[in-house]
Design a protein around this motif. Structure first.
Motif, PDB file in Angstrom:
ATOM      1  N   THR A  27      40.698  39.801  54.004  1.00  0.00           N
ATOM      2  CA  THR A  27      41.136  38.466  54.421  1.00  0.00           C
ATOM      3  C   THR A  27      40.942  38.287  55.924  1.00  0.00           C
ATOM      4  N   VAL A  53      49.274  35.340  48.756  1.00  0.00           N
ATOM      5  CA  VAL A  53      48.780  36.348  47.828  1.00  0.00           C
ATOM      6  C   VAL A  53      49.801  36.550  46.724  1.00  0.00           C
ATOM      7  N   THR A  55      51.583  38.893  44.404  1.00  0.00           N
ATOM      8  CA  THR A  55      51.856  40.313  44.623  1.00  0.00           C
ATOM      9  C   THR A  55      51.667  41.196  43.394  1.00  0.00           C
ATOM     10  N   TRP A  58      47.685  41.242  43.474  1.00  0.00           N
ATOM     11  CA  TRP A  58      47.139  41.167  44.825  1.00  0.00           C
ATOM     12  C   TRP A  58      45.921  40.244  44.907  1.00  0.00           C
ATOM     13  N   SER A  59      46.000  39.115  44.208  1.00  0.00           N
ATOM     14  CA  SER A  59      44.908  38.149  44.281  1.00  0.00           C
ATOM     15  C   SER A  59      45.310  37.006  45.214  1.00  0.00           C
ATOM     16  N   VAL A  60      44.315  36.469  45.901  1.00  0.00           N
ATOM     17  CA  VAL A  60      44.554  35.346  46.812  1.00  0.00           C
ATOM     18  C   VAL A  60      44.867  34.107  45.986  1.00  0.00           C
ATOM     19  N   GLN A  61      45.976  33.456  46.295  1.00  0.00           N
ATOM     20  CA  GLN A  61      46.361  32.230  45.608  1.00  0.00           C
ATOM     21  C   GLN A  61      45.920  30.987  46.374  1.00  0.00           C
TER      22      GLN A  61
END
Length: 109
Positions: A27, A53, A55, A58-61
């Motif tokens: 990131t 993110v 949790t 651990w993916s970017v939202q």
């Protein structure tokens, strides 16, 4: 040093990890990238400042984008593509969508 009868300690084998996955980026790499809305490359609509993110996986939202004096959360589904060599994030939403988006409020736990 290994004495008679003892075996040398072996490190566990690492899983087979590819040397380079073009889809994986830090990131920190994208922070600061210019953000362009879908309705024209006139000038950047803003710049990437942070991320939210999920949790569990651990993916970017969402990308936190600085638009003028406000920060807004742009859902990851709104990202059309990323031009890595030019450091640009292209969105699927317009300048008006960005302007009308609610201000991002950070929640600290």
């Amino acid at each position: 040093e290994v004495s008679d009868g003892e075996r040398p300690r072996q490190e566990p084998a690492l899983p087979n990890i590819p040397e380079h996955d073009p889809h994986l980026r830090s990131t920190a790499t994208i922070t600061g990238y210019a953000v362009y809305a879908s309705d024209g490359p006139r000038s950047p609509a803003g710049h990437v400042r942070d991320f939210t993110v999920e949790t569990d996986g651990w993916s970017v939202q969402s990308l936190i984008v600085q638009v003028g004096h406000r920060r807004i959360a742009v859902p990851h589904e709104c990202v059309r593509d990323i031009d890595w060599p030019l450091s640009i994030v292209h969105l699927r939403i317009s300048h008006d969508d960005l302007r009308d988006a609610p201000k991002f409020e950070e929640v600290r736990g």
